[in-house]
Design an enzyme around this catalytic site. Structure first.
Site, short mmCIF file in Angstrom:
data_model
loop_
_atom_site.label_atom_id
_atom_site.label_comp_id
_atom_site.label_asym_id
_atom_site.label_seq_id
_atom_site.Cartn_x
_atom_site.Cartn_y
_atom_site.Cartn_z
N ASP A 118 0.94 -1.08 -0.12
CA ASP A 118 0.25 0.02 0.13
C ASP A 118 0.93 1.45 0.16
O ASP A 118 1.64 1.35 1.02
CB ASP A 118 -1.02 -0.05 1.45
N LYS A 122 -0.43 9.79 1.34
CA LYS A 122 -0.46 11.02 1.89
C LYS A 122 0.67 11.34 3.03
O LYS A 122 0.99 10.10 3.57
CB LYS A 122 -2.08 11.33 2.64
N ASP A 154 4.36 -0.79 -8.68
CA ASP A 154 3.77 -0.04 -9.66
C ASP A 154 3.70 1.44 -9.48
O ASP A 154 3.46 2.21 -10.43
CB ASP A 154 2.45 -0.41 -10.26
#
Length: 213
Positions: A118, A122, A154
């Site tokens: 993940d 932010k 990616d």
């Protein structure tokens, strides 16, 4: 990440303690007992549905693998793959990566894989990224001196951040590819996400970073 609930997952996991280790802290410092051999141990942090670790285990029967995944409804798919493949050199841990040092001691693990983690884009969520310095410290604490992290994503932003994080931690970058699938790298085994993203023409980034001796 939104995870679809699978109410049957808990029962299936409980029925296969030889694959999903129920009390992994009991094997800290003695994972050779869990596998019944002293082969090298590689772990994947955030193993997802298990395609990568299953295919790696098939290709490298001389290496033991542990896939670590927090969500029951995700790891159960990896478990289903193992049940079908009947691989003796793979185990799964349904635990939080923040607690790695509860389950492994220095030198238990020979290599860490981080695949399509993940990105937590932010800035205020930087501490959650699996390549943030506190996670790097955890990996260092379970790897031998000079141990390696192999990282794929990616996400260009996460990749750039991770290269900087590795460098600032004092690690040595031994391999960097800005376009893995158009490089001369051999032996790449894809994850589910990697297949999905690359089929859309997205670039795949890969690096290998080594803790200094």
């Amino acid at each position: 990440m939104r995870v679809r609930n699978k109410p049957w997952a808990k029962e299936l996991i409980a029925d296969h303690p030889h694959y999903v280790i129920p009390n992994p802290e009991e094997y800290k410092g003695k994972w050779t007992e869990a596998f019944g051999n002293d082969q090298p141990l590689h772990i994947e942090v955030g193993t997802g549905k298990g395609q990568f670790i299953t295919e790696m285990a098939k290709a490298n029967p001389h290496i033991n693998y542990i896939g670590i995944e927090l969500f029951e409804s995700v790891i159960v798919t990896a478990l289903e793959r193992l049940i079908e493949a009947e691989l003796p050199n793979v185990k799964l841990l349904n635990v939080n990566a923040e607690d790695l040092t509860d389950y492994f001691q220095k030198g238990d693990v020979d290599r860490v894989y981080l695949n399509f983690s993940d990105p937590w884009p932010k800035k205020r969520h930087a501490k959650r990224r699996l390549t943030y310095k506190t996670f790097l410290k955890r990996y260092e604490d379970i790897l031998p001196s000079g141990g390696e992290i192999h990282f794929k994503t990616d996400n260009q932003g996460l990749f750039e951040y991770s290269l900087q994080s590795f460098s600032e931690y004092g690690m040595l970058l031994t391999f960097v590819s800005l376009d893995l699938h158009n490089s001369d790298y051999e032996g790449n085994i894809m994850t589910e996400y990697e297949e999905k993203f690359s089929s859309k023409g997205q670039r795949i980034y890969r690096s290998e970073a080594k803790f200094r001796v």
